[in-house]
Design a protein around this motif. Structure first.
Motif, PDB file in Angstrom:
ATOM      1  N   GLN A  96      40.666  42.990  42.910  1.00 57.91           N
ATOM      2  CA  GLN A  96      40.532  44.449  42.980  1.00 57.91           C
ATOM      3  C   GLN A  96      39.639  44.967  41.847  1.00 57.91           C
ATOM      4  OE1 GLN A  96      43.829  43.280  43.361  1.00 57.91           O
ATOM      5  NE2 GLN A  96      43.844  43.664  45.568  1.00 57.91           N
TER       6      GLN A  96
ATOM      7  N   MET B 118      36.073  46.897  42.059  1.00 58.21           N
ATOM      8  CA  MET B 118      35.855  48.187  41.427  1.00 58.21           C
ATOM      9  C   MET B 118      34.696  48.131  40.424  1.00 58.21           C
ATOM     10  SD  MET B 118      38.898  50.648  40.231  1.00 58.21           S
ATOM     11  CE  MET B 118      40.014  50.323  41.543  1.00 58.21           C
TER      12      MET B 118
ATOM     13  N   PRO C 126      31.567  58.896  31.730  1.00 54.20           N
ATOM     14  CA  PRO C 126      32.829  58.809  32.488  1.00 54.20           C
ATOM     15  C   PRO C 126      32.977  57.510  33.264  1.00 54.20           C
ATOM     16  CG  PRO C 126      31.414  60.552  33.357  1.00 54.20           C
ATOM     17  CD  PRO C 126      30.802  60.100  32.088  1.00 54.20           C
TER      18      PRO C 126
ATOM     19  N   GLN D  23      34.447  55.194  30.897  1.00 55.10           N
ATOM     20  CA  GLN D  23      35.864  55.500  30.673  1.00 55.10           C
ATOM     21  C   GLN D  23      36.726  54.990  31.831  1.00 55.10           C
ATOM     22  OE1 GLN D  23      34.780  59.650  29.840  1.00 55.10           O
ATOM     23  NE2 GLN D  23      36.205  59.578  28.141  1.00 55.10           N
ATOM     24  N   PHE D  24      36.226  55.156  33.051  1.00 54.66           N
ATOM     25  CA  PHE D  24      36.998  54.678  34.203  1.00 54.66           C
ATOM     26  C   PHE D  24      36.974  53.158  34.321  1.00 54.66           C
ATOM     27  CE2 PHE D  24      37.563  58.977  35.223  1.00 54.66           C
ATOM     28  CZ  PHE D  24      38.635  59.019  36.089  1.00 54.66           C
TER      29      PHE D  24
ATOM     30  N   LEU E  52      39.604  52.189  32.101  1.00 55.25           N
ATOM     31  CA  LEU E  52      40.889  52.544  32.707  1.00 55.25           C
ATOM     32  C   LEU E  52      41.280  51.489  33.754  1.00 55.25           C
ATOM     33  CD1 LEU E  52      43.070  54.809  33.067  1.00 55.25           C
ATOM     34  CD2 LEU E  52      41.627  55.745  34.850  1.00 55.25           C
TER      35      LEU E  52
ATOM     36  N   VAL F  24      44.536  48.924  33.709  1.00 53.46           N
ATOM     37  CA  VAL F  24      45.535  48.914  34.766  1.00 53.46           C
ATOM     38  C   VAL F  24      45.554  47.588  35.533  1.00 53.46           C
ATOM     39  CG1 VAL F  24      46.116  50.003  36.974  1.00 53.46           C
ATOM     40  CG2 VAL F  24      45.498  51.413  35.030  1.00 53.46           C
ATOM     41  N   LEU F  25      44.395  47.033  35.752  1.00 54.10           N
ATOM     42  CA  LEU F  25      44.312  45.918  36.704  1.00 54.10           C
ATOM     43  C   LEU F  25      44.171  44.525  36.083  1.00 54.10           C
ATOM     44  CD1 LEU F  25      41.979  47.697  39.282  1.00 54.10           C
ATOM     45  CD2 LEU F  25      44.405  47.266  39.551  1.00 54.10           C
TER      46      LEU F  25
ATOM     47  N   PHE G  67      37.364  64.211  35.746  1.00 51.99           N
ATOM     48  CA  PHE G  67      38.519  63.306  35.845  1.00 51.99           C
ATOM     49  C   PHE G  67      38.827  62.673  34.486  1.00 51.99           C
ATOM     50  CE2 PHE G  67      38.575  62.020  40.633  1.00 51.99           C
ATOM     51  CZ  PHE G  67      38.768  63.351  40.966  1.00 51.99           C
ATOM     52  N   ALA G  68      37.768  62.357  33.750  1.00 53.37           N
ATOM     53  CA  ALA G  68      37.960  61.688  32.459  1.00 53.37           C
ATOM     54  C   ALA G  68      38.767  62.569  31.501  1.00 53.37           C
ATOM     55  CB  ALA G  68      36.615  61.336  31.846  1.00 53.37           C
TER      56      ALA G  68
ATOM     57  N   ILE H  80      42.603  61.983  32.037  1.00 52.89           N
ATOM     58  CA  ILE H  80      43.226  60.689  31.749  1.00 52.89           C
ATOM     59  C   ILE H  80      44.144  60.828  30.544  1.00 52.89           C
ATOM     60  CG2 ILE H  80      42.847  58.269  31.090  1.00 52.89           C
ATOM     61  CD1 ILE H  80      40.036  58.503  32.298  1.00 52.89           C
TER      62      ILE H  80
ATOM     63  N   GLN I 210      46.004  58.402  28.227  1.00 47.13           N
ATOM     64  CA  GLN I 210      46.164  56.964  27.931  1.00 47.13           C
ATOM     65  C   GLN I 210      47.629  56.592  27.680  1.00 47.13           C
ATOM     66  OE1 GLN I 210      44.279  54.478  28.251  1.00 47.13           O
ATOM     67  NE2 GLN I 210      42.248  55.333  28.447  1.00 47.13           N
TER      68      GLN I 210
ATOM     69  N   ILE J  51      49.391  56.403  30.898  1.00 48.64           N
ATOM     70  CA  ILE J  51      48.995  55.246  31.713  1.00 48.64           C
ATOM     71  C   ILE J  51      49.791  54.017  31.311  1.00 48.64           C
ATOM     72  CG2 ILE J  51      47.095  53.616  32.101  1.00 48.64           C
ATOM     73  CD1 ILE J  51      45.301  56.159  32.005  1.00 48.64           C
ATOM     74  N   HIS J  52      49.962  53.827  30.021  1.00 48.91           N
ATOM     75  CA  HIS J  52      50.708  52.648  29.580  1.00 48.91           C
ATOM     76  C   HIS J  52      52.168  52.728  30.007  1.00 48.91           C
ATOM     77  CE1 HIS J  52      47.509  50.552  27.675  1.00 48.91           C
ATOM     78  NE2 HIS J  52      47.101  51.680  27.132  1.00 48.91           N
TER      79      HIS J  52
ATOM     80  N   LYS K 276      52.073  52.089  33.859  1.00 47.13           N
ATOM     81  CA  LYS K 276      51.349  50.888  34.268  1.00 47.13           C
ATOM     82  C   LYS K 276      52.121  50.024  35.268  1.00 47.13           C
ATOM     83  CE  LYS K 276      48.462  47.343  32.284  1.00 47.13           C
ATOM     84  NZ  LYS K 276      47.921  46.750  31.106  1.00 47.13           N
TER      85      LYS K 276
ATOM     86  N   ILE L 280      51.902  51.175  38.927  1.00 46.52           N
ATOM     87  CA  ILE L 280      50.622  51.250  39.626  1.00 46.52           C
ATOM     88  C   ILE L 280      50.434  50.019  40.499  1.00 46.52           C
ATOM     89  CG2 ILE L 280      48.121  51.295  39.334  1.00 46.52           C
ATOM     90  CD1 ILE L 280      48.562  53.006  36.864  1.00 46.52           C
ATOM     91  N   SER L 281      50.103  50.297  41.751  1.00 51.25           N
ATOM     92  CA  SER L 281      49.941  49.206  42.700  1.00 51.25           C
ATOM     93  C   SER L 281      48.682  48.409  42.370  1.00 51.25           C
ATOM     94  CB  SER L 281      49.824  49.800  44.103  1.00 51.25           C
ATOM     95  OG  SER L 281      49.115  48.939  44.923  1.00 51.25           O
ATOM     96  N   PHE L 282      48.779  47.117  42.422  1.00 52.27           N
ATOM     97  CA  PHE L 282      47.594  46.293  42.180  1.00 52.27           C
ATOM     98  C   PHE L 282      46.698  46.228  43.408  1.00 52.27           C
ATOM     99  CE2 PHE L 282      47.661  44.558  37.948  1.00 52.27           C
ATOM    100  CZ  PHE L 282      48.886  45.011  37.505  1.00 52.27           C
TER     101      PHE L 282
ATOM    102  N   LEU M 203      42.527  55.087  42.143  1.00 50.23           N
ATOM    103  CA  LEU M 203      42.876  54.735  40.761  1.00 50.23           C
ATOM    104  C   LEU M 203      43.167  56.003  39.958  1.00 50.23           C
ATOM    105  CD1 LEU M 203      42.885  52.457  38.458  1.00 50.23           C
ATOM    106  CD2 LEU M 203      40.583  53.259  37.988  1.00 50.23           C
ATOM    107  N   ALA M 204      42.289  57.012  40.142  1.00 54.23           N
ATOM    108  CA  ALA M 204      42.471  58.278  39.423  1.00 54.23           C
ATOM    109  C   ALA M 204      43.798  58.917  39.810  1.00 54.23           C
ATOM    110  CB  ALA M 204      41.309  59.220  39.733  1.00 54.23           C
TER     111      ALA M 204
ATOM    112  N   CYS N 248      46.704  57.166  38.318  1.00 52.34           N
ATOM    113  CA  CYS N 248      46.801  57.270  36.855  1.00 52.34           C
ATOM    114  C   CYS N 248      47.186  58.681  36.416  1.00 52.34           C
ATOM    115  CB  CYS N 248      45.494  56.870  36.210  1.00 52.34           C
ATOM    116  SG  CYS N 248      45.201  55.124  36.333  1.00 52.34           S
TER     117      CYS N 248
ATOM    118  N   ILE O 132      45.966  61.670  37.383  1.00 50.35           N
ATOM    119  CA  ILE O 132      44.984  62.756  37.391  1.00 50.35           C
ATOM    120  C   ILE O 132      45.288  63.652  38.595  1.00 50.35           C
ATOM    121  CG2 ILE O 132      42.530  63.286  37.766  1.00 50.35           C
ATOM    122  CD1 ILE O 132      42.047  60.538  36.234  1.00 50.35           C
TER     123      ILE O 132
END
Lengths: 467, 437
Positions: free
Chosen positions: A299, A303, A448, A451-452, A455, A459-460, B149-150, B153, B155, B158-159, B162, B165-167, B175-176, B179, B181
């Motif tokens: 994934q 991405m 950005p 940054q993503f 991110l 996450v992944l 979007f940034a 975020i 952080q 998110i942790h 985490k 969140i689906s892999f 993703l946004a 996380c 947003i």
């Protein structure tokens, strides 16, 4: 009649499909320090700082007006009492300094930007330091130049190179380059300033000799900084020019989206010192390593491909901002300068025959004999003062945007009042051309994505791979 | 606060107030996209759904439009207290009571921040927004969407999240959303496309529609019945209709129309196609102009100014060179009318709109003027009357086709428009001799 127009349009179509990237001297300098650092800016978009360079920019503006004013007027070579001369210049420059400080503060207040409490003190101190550096080291060694030009943008399409030189000192038999730094470069460790200076010197050679390798009339290049003046060693210049050329090619290939092997220096002043930006650099190095080892999660890999596709689309956009310059250069090579200019004028990409009427703040009104002005509000133009014997894209120029077109008058908005002052001093008395131009706003679009990208990695990527 | 929203707008407001993540709102012409966005921001703040909201538009004029709507909703004092306009100072409308600032402390203290996409870089990355509304996303690309979007975020969050969140996440919008947003992306991919983007690339809005939930506004407060029906069938919205109070609106003139212009300006007919065979000419690196059409536009504007002096008039064209040519003639005769390119016309409206087609060639290539978005924008600006000026034959037999976004099929939109005007919703008339030279 239409054949001329078809020829220009075909050139546009052809060049739109090719790579029209130009590498800036500052980017070449970054690549010379470390190629990974260059990639951090382009294509990754990991811009390393949020700093507001209000003080540095103000000092640059002051120097750009003072060097061709009080500094040139008071130039005395070989003088022993340089401090007294420095004080005299500072005193005579005070009205320029005050005007620029007030203009800057007005602008900053309008936008409600942060202004340090000691802004005026800082600006005055740095200006004082730069003037003293010039009187002590430069004036001692060199004669009074016959003319000083400041903030000159030079484009060499053939070598994909562009840069803005802070000041060029013209002599009857040559030229010298100055670069202002608002800090003391003896305290820096990267050497980036030196690379930028030499890269700009190649552009100056092109401006005066139409050949970047022709050093016959080059007299000196130096960095005037808060602590004095720095002259790069001339003995190693050939080696350094080679390094600049190879990094210029590297940067150009990266911008064009080609796969290039990065050569990391033995010592990187950013990563090896753990400075700001090193984390980002290590992040991409880790990504590359995991991809090479085939360990990236599917994934994340998918991405990442999306991120890079977007990045290269933005880079393509950056290349398009230089399209008009490439077309002009291509047509000049094909038909000679006069015929090329005629064709460009016919299609409305270049306009001639304007004369300066008057200015109010950042706005300047020009007029011409007829009312057929092929420009419209919000278009960006490069206002070029045609200098005899110089190639079009290395002549004195300033960027401006079209504010209003009415009958035979056109109003342009310059970047600042200081840009107007500068243009009045060194550009408006020349035959004026307007060449269509574009703004490069791509740098902020990449950030950005970076940054993503991080991110997605957070996450992944499983923690055991993140190590 | 009195809220006057139509049922579509209320439904969307109620949906977005409570739901998180990234979602889309499609708003055809005149359906009140900006109004909905502004109301949504106010509702979220006033009812405590969000601590701060970022309103983002692609252009300064659209950001000012947001500010104007907010002033109407909140009143002068309320908007001054709650909102701040940020970004590029000269682009902000100084007549509005909302203060301008880029100062981090001032921005942080306000509840609603209005900014353009390009100026977001002026906002410090340390400011975070827990909700955002992004307008005109049809003209933006995915990377433009990532700038606001940034700023959403978190952080730390998110942790903490985490593990949840689906892999399976494999696209940026998802993703946004996952996380944390929260963004409402408003736009219409059938009205706008990012400039310079190839046919097969998706705009930011299309990305959102592809990867997230969305809803559509169907009631237009701009287009009278016939125009709404034309636009609905042309762009395939699936149910666009006029608000009852404006459905029967027609052009009313103060003075009798000159005999020569009777057919062209017929007030009873909402849509008139004036068939005119001018010659297209190349202008600029990739633009076109048509001198005869330009002069005809100016003559029609002149007559309109005489018979209906109070009406707003816009001339819309695909090409900057044609815009320049028309403007030159209008200025020389001192006729008051706006001249816009289809890109510039986005978000604008006028009582009467004249659409100059420009292209006319034996090869029947209509080029960019035949795209869904350009045609859709040009025909959906008018509140009372639309006059299409150009060769009917050329459009009816044109060869250019572009993608229909719903079905990803190539369609000939120029031909479709010509057929719809001729057969169902309007009238094709021959240009009088006075317009042909």
């Amino acid at each position: 009649m239409n054949n001329d127009i078809v020829d220009v349009r075909k050139t546009y179509d052809y060049l739109r499909k090719s790579q029209t990237h130009l590498v800036q001297s500052s980017e070449i300098a970054t690549a010379c320090v470390c190629q990974n650092l260059f990639k951090l800016d382009y294509p990754y978009g990991a811009i390393r700082s949020d700093k507001d360079y209000l003080v540095a920019n103000t000092v640059h503006d002051i120097m750009s007006l003072c060097v061709s004013g009080p500094i040139l007027e008071n130039w005395h070579s070989g003088l022993e009492n340089y401090e007294q001369l420095g004080e005299k210049i500072v005193n005579e420059s005070s009205h320029i300094v005050n005007i620029i400080i007030n203009d800057t503060l007005d602008g900053a207040n309008r936008e409600n930007r942060f202004v340090p409490d000691d802004f005026k003190i800082q600006v005055n101190d740095i200006f004082h330091g730069l003037v003293l550096g010039m009187t002590r080291r430069l004036m001692k060694k060199y004669e009074k130049p016959s003319r000083v030009l400041t903030e000159i943008t030079i484009t060499n399409i053939k070598t994909h190179h562009e840069g803005r030189v802070d000041a060029i000192l013209e002599y009857p038999d040559g030229y010298g380059l100055l670069d202002w730094k608002s800090y003391d470069i003896s305290n820096t460790i990267s050497g980036r300033e030196k690379w930028q200076l030499i890269a700009n010197t190649l552009l100056a050679n092109f401006r005066y000799k139409r050949n970047e390798d022709d050093w016959k009339e080059h007299k000196f290049s130096c960095i005037v900084h808060n602590g004095g003046v720095y002259f790069p060693k001339t003995e190693t210049m050939t080696k350094e020019v080679d390094r600049i050329k190879s990094n210029r090619q590297f940067a150009h290939m990266v911008l064009c989206g080609q796969r290039v092997h990065v050569q990391r220096p033995k010592f990187c002043p950013v990563c090896d010192k753990g400075l700001e930006g090193s984390k980002e650099c290590l992040f991409y190095q880790r990504d590359a390593r995991l991809a090479y080892e085939g360990k990236l999660p599917a994934q994340y890999e998918k991405m990442t491909k999306q991120f890079f596709a977007k990045r290269y689309a933005i880079l393509k956009e950056r290349a398009e901002t230089h399209l008009h310059k490439h077309v002009a250069s291509e047509l000049i090579n094909r038909h000679g300068e006069e015929e090329a200019l005629r064709r460009l004028e016919k299609i409305g990409v270049l306009c001639r025959g304007y004369s300066y009427d008057f200015d109010v703040d950042e706005r300047v009104v020009f007029s011409r004999a007829d009312d057929n002005i092929p420009l419209e509000p919000r278009r960006i133009v490069r206002v070029i003062g045609a200098e005899p014997g110089k190639s079009l894209l290395s002549c004195i120029s300033e960027q401006a945007s079209v504010m209003e077109v009415k009958n035979n008058k056109i109003t342009l908005g310059f970047r600042s009042k200081i840009a107007v002052h500068r243009a009045k001093k060194q550009l408006f008395h020349l035959p004026i051309f307007f060449l269509r131009d574009e703004l490069n706003l791509t740098r902020s679009m990449l950030r950005p994505i970076h940054q993503f990208h991080k991110l997605a990695s957070d996450v992944l990527i499983p923690p055991e791979l993140s190590l | 606060m009195t809220i006057n929203l139509n049922p579509d707008q209320s439904r969307i407001l109620n949906w977005r107030v409570g739901s998180g993540g990234v979602a889309g709102v499609i708003g055809p012409a005149g359906c009140g996209k900006t109004t909905t966005g502004s109301f949504l921001a106010v509702k979220m703040i006033c009812e405590g759904y969000a601590k701060n909201v970022l309103l983002v538009a692609f252009t300064n004029s659209a950001a000012n439009e947001f500010s104007r709507e907010l002033c109407m909703v909140l009143g002068s004092e309320g908007s001054k207290f709650l909102c701040v306009r940020s970004g590029y100072a000269p682009g902000a409308d100084p007549r509005l009571p909302i203060p301008f600032s880029n100062n981090i402390e001032i921005v942080r203290a306000k509840k609603i921040v209005i900014c353009t996409t390009q100026s977001l870089k002026r906002l410090s990355a340390s400011i975070k927004f827990d909700n955002m509304i992004i307008d005109e996303a049809g003209i933006e690309r995915l990377e433009h969407l990532l700038s606001p979007f940034a700023l959403g975020i978190n952080q730390v969050g998110i942790h903490l999240m985490k593990e949840n969140i689906s892999f399976e996440t494999n696209n940026i919008i998802e993703l946004a959303s996952q996380c944390g947003i929260v963004a409402t992306v408003v736009g219409d991919p059938k009205q706008s496309r990012p400039i310079g983007l190839a046919d097969y690339d998706l705009s930011a809005m299309e990305w959102v529609l592809k990867c997230a939930k969305y809803d559509t506004l169907f009631t237009t407060h701009r287009l009278p019945d016939k125009l709404a029906m034309l636009v609905d069938e042309f762009a395939d919205y699936g149910g666009l209709n006029s608000a009852p109070e404006i459905a029967g609106r027609r052009m009313d003139v103060k003075y009798p129309i000159d005999e020569k212009f009777k057919n062209v300006l017929n007030p009873e007919e909402v849509i008139t196609w004036v068939n005119l065979n001018g010659n297209e000419e190349m202008g600029g690196p990739s633009s076109w102009y048509n001198e005869i059409e330009a002069k005809a536009c100016v003559r029609i504007c002149s007559e309109l100014r005489r018979v209906a002096p109070s009406k707003s008039i816009s001339v819309v064209t695909r090409y900057t060179e044609q815009r320049r040519t028309i403007l030159k003639y209008l200025q020389s005769l001192d006729i008051d009318a706006r001249v816009l390119t289809t890109t510039g016309a986005l978000g604008t409206q006028a009582d009467i709109v004249i659409f100059s087609l420009v292209r006319n060639n034996p090869e029947r290539v209509v080029g960019a003027v035949g795209s869904l978005q350009d045609l859709n924008v040009a025909i959906s600006r008018s509140k009372e009357k639309l006059i299409i000026l150009g060769s009917f034959e050329m459009m009816l037999n044109s060869l250019t086709s572009s993608f229909n976004l719903n079905q990803r099929l190539k369609q000939n939109f120029a031909q479709k428009l010509a057929r719809l005007v001729d057969r169902k919703f309007g009238m094709v008339v021959e240009a009088p001799n006075e317009l042909c030279n």
